[in-house]
Design a protein around this motif. Structure first.
Motif, PDB file in Angstrom:
ATOM      1  N   ILE A  95       0.818  -1.219   0.000  1.00  0.00           N
ATOM      2  CA  ILE A  95       0.000   0.000   0.000  1.00  0.00           C
ATOM      3  C   ILE A  95       0.849   1.266   0.000  1.00  0.00           C
ATOM      4  O   ILE A  95       0.395   2.306  -0.427  1.00  0.00           O
ATOM      5  N   ALA A  96       2.059   1.194   0.495  1.00  0.00           N
ATOM      6  CA  ALA A  96       2.961   2.351   0.440  1.00  0.00           C
ATOM      7  C   ALA A  96       3.614   2.362  -0.943  1.00  0.00           C
ATOM      8  O   ALA A  96       3.772   1.310  -1.569  1.00  0.00           O
ATOM      9  N   PRO A  97       3.989   3.534  -1.440  1.00  0.00           N
ATOM     10  CA  PRO A  97       4.585   3.616  -2.778  1.00  0.00           C
ATOM     11  C   PRO A  97       5.820   2.720  -2.916  1.00  0.00           C
ATOM     12  O   PRO A  97       6.668   2.674  -2.028  1.00  0.00           O
ATOM     13  N   GLU A  98       5.881   1.997  -4.025  1.00  0.00           N
ATOM     14  CA  GLU A  98       7.008   1.153  -4.393  1.00  0.00           C
ATOM     15  C   GLU A  98       7.311   0.039  -3.391  1.00  0.00           C
ATOM     16  O   GLU A  98       8.458  -0.378  -3.241  1.00  0.00           O
ATOM     17  N   MET A 120       5.688  -6.203   4.637  1.00  0.00           N
ATOM     18  CA  MET A 120       5.746  -5.193   3.583  1.00  0.00           C
ATOM     19  C   MET A 120       7.192  -4.729   3.515  1.00  0.00           C
ATOM     20  O   MET A 120       7.798  -4.418   4.541  1.00  0.00           O
ATOM     21  N   TYR A 121       7.731  -4.722   2.303  1.00  0.00           N
ATOM     22  CA  TYR A 121       9.141  -4.377   2.146  1.00  0.00           C
ATOM     23  C   TYR A 121       9.368  -3.605   0.854  1.00  0.00           C
ATOM     24  O   TYR A 121       8.483  -3.520  -0.005  1.00  0.00           O
ATOM     25  N   VAL A 122      10.564  -3.063   0.736  1.00  0.00           N
ATOM     26  CA  VAL A 122      10.953  -2.346  -0.472  1.00  0.00           C
ATOM     27  C   VAL A 122      12.325  -2.866  -0.902  1.00  0.00           C
ATOM     28  O   VAL A 122      13.176  -3.163  -0.065  1.00  0.00           O
ATOM     29  N   GLU A 178       0.482   4.403  12.060  1.00  0.00           N
ATOM     30  CA  GLU A 178       1.903   4.562  12.322  1.00  0.00           C
ATOM     31  C   GLU A 178       2.704   4.822  11.047  1.00  0.00           C
ATOM     32  O   GLU A 178       3.708   5.503  11.076  1.00  0.00           O
ATOM     33  N   LEU A 179       2.250   4.272   9.936  1.00  0.00           N
ATOM     34  CA  LEU A 179       2.925   4.514   8.666  1.00  0.00           C
ATOM     35  C   LEU A 179       2.378   5.767   7.971  1.00  0.00           C
ATOM     36  O   LEU A 179       2.824   6.125   6.900  1.00  0.00           O
TER      37      LEU A 179
END
Length: 105
Positions: free
Chosen positions: A41-44, A64-66, A101-102
């Motif tokens: 859900i967060a960009p990239e 969730m990771y990048v 929190e994010l």
């Protein structure tokens, strides 16, 4: 760690691992053998999941990771347990506390 990916853990992910009682090795197992991979859900970002729990009380473990620019470097953004099953192809259901929190809500 030459052949293995190098993981970086955000403070948020460390806190959530303690909160949901997830070990670093458990998170690595989700990374290595996810049962589902979705767009985060967060960009990239990427969200990966493994099933856990029992038939009667199913649970999904999500991370969730990048992927960072350098090869084999991964930043773990968040981790959580979801009670139940999310439909395939649907974005992962993320608890409200993690969204707050994010700052994604």
């Amino acid at each position: 760690q030459s052949k293995e990916e190098i993981l970086y853990w955000t403070n948020h992910s460390k806190q959530k691992m303690r909160n949901y009682r997830l070990s670093e090795s458990r998170v690595r197992r989700v990374m290595r053998r996810p049962e589902r991979v979705e767009e985060g859900i967060a960009p990239e970002t990427i969200a990966a999941m493994q099933l856990s729990g029992t038939k009667k009380h199913p649970v999904e473990i999500w991370i969730m990771y990048v992927l960072l620019k350098k090869p084999r470097k991964i930043k773990i953004i968040s981790t959580w347990r979801y009670p139940g099953r999310t439909p395939e192809g649907q974005r992962p259901i993320i608890p409200d506390d993690i969204l707050r929190e994010l700052d994604l809500k």
